[in-house]
Design a protein around this motif. Structure first.
Motif, PDB file in Angstrom:
ATOM      1  N   ALA A   1     -56.378  77.353 116.121  1.00 19.19           N
ATOM      2  CA  ALA A   1     -56.090  75.951 116.429  1.00 19.19           C
ATOM      3  C   ALA A   1     -56.337  75.677 117.914  1.00 19.19           C
TER       4      ALA A   1
ATOM      5  N   PHE B   1     -63.476  76.436 112.410  1.00 18.45           N
ATOM      6  CA  PHE B   1     -62.114  76.773 112.815  1.00 18.45           C
ATOM      7  C   PHE B   1     -61.196  77.004 111.627  1.00 18.45           C
ATOM      8  N   THR B   2     -61.692  77.780 110.681  1.00 13.24           N
ATOM      9  CA  THR B   2     -60.885  78.066 109.501  1.00 13.24           C
ATOM     10  C   THR B   2     -59.940  79.227 109.773  1.00 13.24           C
TER      11      THR B   2
ATOM     12  N   GLU C   1     -60.873  67.304 110.343  1.00  7.22           N
ATOM     13  CA  GLU C   1     -61.737  67.052 109.198  1.00  7.22           C
ATOM     14  C   GLU C   1     -61.594  65.618 108.693  1.00  7.22           C
TER      15      GLU C   1
ATOM     16  N   PRO D   1     -65.356  71.039 112.008  1.00  7.86           N
ATOM     17  CA  PRO D   1     -64.110  71.741 111.652  1.00  7.86           C
ATOM     18  C   PRO D   1     -64.354  73.054 110.916  1.00  7.86           C
TER      19      PRO D   1
ATOM     20  N   ARG E   1     -56.984  71.768 111.809  1.00  7.59           N
ATOM     21  CA  ARG E   1     -58.287  71.721 111.151  1.00  7.59           C
ATOM     22  C   ARG E   1     -58.389  70.496 110.236  1.00  7.59           C
TER      23      ARG E   1
ATOM     24  N   GLU F   1     -53.855  75.185 110.192  1.00 11.41           N
ATOM     25  CA  GLU F   1     -54.469  74.388 109.126  1.00 11.41           C
ATOM     26  C   GLU F   1     -54.358  72.898 109.418  1.00 11.41           C
TER      27      GLU F   1
ATOM     28  N   ALA G   1     -59.939  75.551 118.628  1.00  8.60           N
ATOM     29  CA  ALA G   1     -60.463  74.254 118.208  1.00  8.60           C
ATOM     30  C   ALA G   1     -60.137  73.186 119.243  1.00  8.60           C
TER      31      ALA G   1
END
Lengths: 411, 267
Positions: free
Chosen positions: A147, A325-326, A213, A322, A209, A206, A150
């Motif tokens: 995160a 950045f999983t 998204e 996005p 992300r 999450e 990101a």
């Protein structure tokens, strides 16, 4: 060395595996032709394979136990060979000089493509070192590290898009923004411990992300932001190849700075407090350590590095969306720290090189990459839980009386 | 006595749900005094320590600390543990809580944390001030190790020490925080007679250096030789207080320890 009992055990293990893999390995159903083929040969391979592996593992354990027993007799702490080499002052400087030479010459000896892969590996080393502060030293299991990465990447992309800010301006800004997010997240959640902290950070990763998204107006959603400028060098025009090599040297520079800073942090009042916090929070508080503050510092410092690398990532790929950045990224960075050895700088470097370069050079096996990851990590936990290179505690020297022999594991 | 006390606890009550672990407890400790807190298992002694050091928040009552140096008083209720340590109260733990993966010396150095101040920038730039502070930390920690007799093992892992040595290291670590009141939770538990004798010498030496000591202990011989005063607890209540000689013949204490059937002759 191997008794009949162990052979019997291995036989049982292989039988069990045959049973488990039977539907997968032996029966092959073809629904179109309505045929069932029985591949009995596979069963034999599985049986022989597991039998041999199980025996080998057993033998390895027996040897290890024997070695441990011998060590307890001699009462000497065993220093790993790499550590011994690093500690020998006669070796250290030539080794460092050789490494530096090799690293500097790398892009000229090999193709730009190789340099590019190396740059990626260097980025992961720095990410690993950043997460190492949080997980390895302070013992806060952070599963949402990506995160902050990101945040860094998007701060460069967005600040450049809207305000036209350049790479060098945004580099510190991205780091600081990520650190700020670290504080914002850390303040409420750092009272949690262990698994709970891991779950919350996982969720945070999450959420970031998903925001990127879905909030199209802000981040342009899944299509991402493109045409991000590469870092400039005093306004010099550079070809793609040159830009790649420039990027490589830039990462080397950042890595050296990171190693320097992380090393000094670990070997300080703050670093000791982090270590102590990892071991026993209540005792720490009773010793006058401000738990929340110390944890927050670790968390935001880790985030800061992720932010820096995020900016560099955006500049290197000139495109962010996005999908980069999983959770997988967090997992890889965490694996680097665990594989390398919690809290050990050399270990993290080695871990990153292995985990990033191996998949690159073993492209043929790329489908099995995740499988191999899992296997490697499980094997590590069984055979070498302290990581490839365990962290060695520093020995301090006392000024008062005759100075004790001072050996340092760092610098 | 009362007006010179460095620690005054009054009406301290601690409820866990419906269970009252501490019931309106009063206690005081004077400067350079060794006070023992005794009582059967489950009497609430460790709960009392936890309230004192901020690990538990007391339900009711007052804990006041008076610094012998400045003479200024402050209320400890509701302060975080690290703030209380900074004010000059340090403790050891009944079940040893050392940092086992750090060296003996580092354990003591952690104790110096609250008396030092360098932070991120100091650590990265390694300024003159930071270096001076670090060397001071190391030297003072070595001195403390010498005092508790562990300087030989300074660079070994804390987990490799013997049981008695670990207890001494805990005392050393607590001393490193420069307390004027030291709380010892069963310091002699699990020690052999020789180790206990060494411990008595160490505690007396610590007292002579100007620390007040409040200790929980089950070893009655140690309690009777060391203490200036003794407080006895049972079921969260204080049932007696006095000098060792007074406690030895106190009816309520004997009843609590040995049961109802003690005749008056045995008192």
């Amino acid at each position: 060395m191997i008794t009949v009992k162990e052979v019997k055990r291995s036989l049982l293990v292989s039988l069990w595996f045959v049973f488990l893999t039977f539907p997968l390995m032996v029966i092959k159903v073809n629904p179109y032709e309505r045929t069932v083929s029985w591949r009995w040969s596979n069963m034999v391979y599985v049986a022989i394979g597991t039998f041999v592996i199980s025996l080998l593992a057993k033998a390895w354990f027996v040897r290890k136990e024997r070695r441990m027993a011998r060590q307890q007799d001699s009462c000497h702490a065993r220093i790993p060979i790499i550590q011994r080499i690093l500690q020998r002052p006669g070796y250290r400087y030539p080794l460092a000089a050789f490494l530096l030479g090799a690293v500097l010459a790398f892009p000229h000896l090999f193709s730009t493509y190789q340099a590019n892969i190396m740059t990626t590996a260097l980025m992961y080393i720095v990410l690993g070192l950043g997460l190492n502060i949080v997980v390895g030293v302070a013992g806060l299991l952070d599963l949402g590290y990506v995160a902050f990465y990101a945040v860094g990447a998007y701060s460069y992309a967005l600040l450049n898009l809207h305000f036209g800010l350049g790479f060098w301006t945004v580099l510190p800004v991205g780091g600081l923004l990520a650190a700020l997010f670290g504080v914002l997240l850390g303040f409420p959640v750092l009272r949690l411990r262990g698994d709970y902290l891991a779950i919350v950070t996982l969720g945070f990763g999450e959420i970031i992300r998903l925001i990127l998204e879905n909030w199209n107006a802000f981040s342009k959603g899944p299509s991402g932001i493109s045409n991000i400028p590469r870092p400039g060098f005093f306004g010099l025009e550079m070809s793609l190849d040159q830009a790649m090599i420039y990027m490589y040297y830039l990462m080397i520079g950042l890595l050296l700075v990171t190693i320097f800073v992380v090393n000094r942090l670990q070997d300080s009042r703050l670093g000791r407090a982090w270590l102590a916090l990892r071991e026993d929070e209540i005792a720490c508080q009773a010793m006058g350590i401000d738990k929340t503050r110390t944890k927050l510092i670790a968390f935001s410092l880790g985030a800061f590095w992720a932010g820096l690398i995020g900016v560099i990532f955006a500049a290197k790929t000139t495109f962010v969306n996005p999908a980069s950045f999983t959770f997988m990224e967090s997992a890889i960075i965490l694996s680097i720290v665990v594989l390398g050895g919690m809290g050990s700088i050399v270990g993290v470097i080695l871990g990153a090189l292995i985990l990033v370069l191996l998949p690159e050079y073993l492209r043929a096996l790329s489908e099995y990459r995740m499988l191999a990851f899992g296997a490697i990590l499980v094997a590590m936990m069984i055979f070498k839980p302290e990581g490839l290179i365990a962290n060695v505690r520093r020995i301090y020297c006392y000024q008062g009386r005759k100075s004790n022999t001072a050996l340092k594991n760092d610098e | 006595m009362m007006n010179k006390s460095i620690l005054v606890v009054s009406g301290l009550t601690m409820d866990f749900g419906g269970i009252r672990a501490l019931d309106r407890l009063d206690l005081d400790v004077g400067p350079k005094e060794i006070v023992a807190l005794i009582g059967p298992n489950g009497a609430g002694k460790t709960t009392f320590f936890n309230c004192l050091t901020g690990i538990y928040l007391p339900s009711d009552g007052d804990i006041r600390l008076v610094s012998p140096q400045t003479g200024r008083g402050s209320r400890l209720n509701g302060l975080k543990p690290n703030k209380i340590t900074k004010k000059g109260v340090a403790r050891t733990f009944q079940n040893i809580r050392l940092f086992s993966q750090m060296t003996v010396l580092e354990n003591v150095m952690i104790g110096r944390h609250c008396r030092t101040s360098s932070l991120i920038m100091g650590a990265i730039l390694r300024t003159r001030k930071t270096r001076k502070e670090e060397q001071e930390t190391i030297d003072k920690s070595y001195d403390i190790l010498e005092k508790v007799g562990l300087s030989e093992q300074a660079n070994e892992f804390a987990s490799s020490l013997s049981y008695g040595a670990q207890r001494r290291l805990e005392i050393g670590r607590a001393l490193a925080t420069e307390p004027f009141l030291l709380l010892l939770d069963e310091p002699a538990a699990g020690m052999n007679p020789q180790e206990t004798a060494d411990l008595v010498t160490l505690i007396l030496q610590i007292r002579d250096e100007g620390h007040a000591i409040l200790l929980i202990e089950h070893d009655m011989k140690l309690v009777m030789t060391l203490s200036d005063r003794i407080f006895v607890m049972d079921y969260g209540k204080k049932i007696a207080q006095g000098t060792p000689a007074e406690i030895r013949v106190n009816r309520a204490v004997i009843k609590a320890y040995l049961g109802e059937d003690v005749g008056p002759d045995n008192a």
